[in-house]
Design an enzyme around this catalytic site. Structure first.
Site, PDB file in Angstrom:
ATOM      1  N   ASP A 159      36.453  38.204  56.665  1.00 25.77           N
ATOM      2  CA  ASP A 159      35.519  38.577  55.607  1.00 25.77           C
ATOM      3  C   ASP A 159      34.988  37.302  54.973  1.00 25.77           C
ATOM      4  OD1 ASP A 159      34.194  39.332  53.312  1.00 25.77           O
ATOM      5  OD2 ASP A 159      35.688  40.808  52.679  1.00 25.77           O
ATOM      6  N   PHE A 212      40.279  41.110  48.170  1.00 27.56           N
ATOM      7  CA  PHE A 212      39.121  41.765  47.581  1.00 27.56           C
ATOM      8  C   PHE A 212      38.061  41.905  48.669  1.00 27.56           C
ATOM      9  CE2 PHE A 212      34.976  42.109  45.646  1.00 27.56           C
ATOM     10  CZ  PHE A 212      35.193  43.148  44.752  1.00 27.56           C
ATOM     11  N   LYS A 225      26.140  38.785  50.545  1.00 34.11           N
ATOM     12  CA  LYS A 225      25.806  37.979  49.378  1.00 34.11           C
ATOM     13  C   LYS A 225      24.696  36.963  49.645  1.00 34.11           C
ATOM     14  CE  LYS A 225      30.055  38.791  46.826  1.00 34.11           C
ATOM     15  NZ  LYS A 225      29.451  39.768  45.916  1.00 34.11           N
TER      16      LYS A 225
END
Length: 419
Positions: A244, A159, A273
């Site tokens: 990531d 993801f 984030k």
């Protein structure tokens, strides 16, 4: 409600009650909001630390923290102060001009994560897209891959975001179906399989892009040595290793980065984030000068990337992490979380995977789906979110107390045994 540096008290925030109920507000959204997420039926109106309050005044413990965007809790005082200070001075210039906050942000962030340079962006998906562009340009200009033949190797069950390029190399059919045709140039191999990865690398490979821990897949943690193996294979193949760390980074796993658990230094590290402190979207591609240096003026851009407000908040986030307090807190509290979940194995929990304050918990399907368990927990004042099937994710703010963690895990046990 006043947040301390690493914990929260239980006093109530300013009243969050409105003239409309949660049910009324949810119904009001339906005709005017297009679908994306499938949110739980709770309408949050105020929050502080690890606690949120809905429009009816019900207080709930946030065990999701915005998919790690709220690593420091809701409205951390140091971050709110930094935002307020900057709001009174300057918010946006675009990158058409320099601003007085960006240099310090870049210097301190790159030092924190052990890289040379950074490319400031806004969202996680934008950081991933930017890294793909950089990797391709590096492959053509440095590695010598023939034009338009560069490939990027990714892992199954990944993801990395929701853009059309990214969903094109997803193995989640819900994310893919109906959005093609997709961008070519990607090869998918099984996660945590070094042999399959080695077989996929060749002279056209620009980069290997993986999550050090797969969050959306259910907090899937690879075998010890996998990340070290990825680093070694990419070195041999003369391609880049892109990590990531948008969900796993910035203290979540008990280290600054998840790759730090194996002492691995990727060529590019993607952050997002938590970098925005739960206040503003902030992301970054960080990496070596040899790689990020391939970008020339005008070859990439972002109107809001590196804006003064984002840089001010991001610098304050880096300041919190520079102390090491939050990394140590995640590691210590992670032991409390693991101990609590271990006690539930065989009592409604089939198994779990955890590192730091991050866990994927597999619920016995005979008891309920992940969605059903999440709704039962919500009714008891604990907010979590399901992922696939009967798996729920736990990712509380790093400010959560041991007592609050035990309350959350204890409530999960009650839900599993009593419904």
């Amino acid at each position: 409600m006043t947040a301390t540096t690493t914990g929260t008290d239980r006093t109530s925030p300013v009243s969050s009650r409105t003239s409309r109920t949660s049910a009324e507000l949810i119904r009001a959204e339906e005709p005017v909001l297009a679908h994306n997420y499938h949110p739980l039926p709770v309408v949050v109106a105020a929050a502080e630390g690890a606690w949120v309050e809905d429009v009816e005044g019900h207080r709930m413990l946030d065990m999701l923290s915005g998919y790690s965007a709220l690593n420091f809790g809701h409205r951390h005082p140091a971050l709110i102060e930094a935002a307020h200070r900057q709001l009174d001075r300057l918010t946006l210039t675009s990158r058409a001009f320099h601003n007085d906050r960006l240099a310090e942000f870049a210097e301190r962030l790159t030092t924190l994560v052990g890289q040379d340079m950074m490319l400031p962006m806004n969202t996680g998906a934008e950081a991933v897209e930017s890294a793909i562009k950089v990797a391709r340009k590096w492959a053509y200009e440095v590695k010598g891959v023939p034009a338009d033949r560069a490939t990027v190797v990714v892992a199954s069950d990944n993801f990395h975001g929701r853009t059309t390029t990214i969903v094109g190399f997803s193995t989640d059919e819900t994310a893919r179906t109906g959005f093609g045709p997709f961008t070519p140039g990607f090869r998918i191999v099984p996660y945590n399989d070094l042999e399959a990865l080695a077989a996929a690398l060749d002279e056209t490979t620009a980069a290997v892009l993986i999550e050090p821990i797969q969050g959306e897949a259910g907090v899937v943690i690879p075998d010890d040595g996998y990340l070290t193996g990825v680093r070694e294979l990419t070195r041999r193949a003369g391609c880049l290793f892109i990590a990531d760390e948008i969900q796993s980074g910035l203290g979540r796993t008990g280290r600054t980065l998840a790759v730090d658990h194996e002492g691995v230094v990727p060529d590019l590290v993607l952050l997002g984030k938590a970098l925005g402190g739960g206040i503003i979207p902030v992301s970054a591609v960080t990496g070596s000068r040899e790689v990020l240096g391939v970008l020339g003026p005008g070859e990439h851009g972002s109107t809001f990337g590196g804006n003064p407000l984002a840089a001010a908040v991001g610098t304050a986030v880096v300041g919190l992490l520079e102390t090491g307090v939050f990394q140590r807190r995640a590691a210590g509290a992670g032991t409390v979380l693991r101990d609590g979940l271990t006690d539930l194995v065989g009592r409604g929990v089939l198994g779990f995977r955890a590192r730091g304050l991050w866990a994927g918990v597999d619920i016995d399907p005979a008891i309920g789906t992940g969605r059903e368990i999440s709704e039962l927990l919500m009714a008891r004042g604990i907010l979590v979110k399901d992922t696939h099937g009967s798996t729920i994710r736990l990712a509380p703010p790093l400010t959560i107390t041991d007592e609050e963690l035990r309350t959350a895990v204890g409530t999960l046990g009650d839900v599993l045994t009593r419904g």
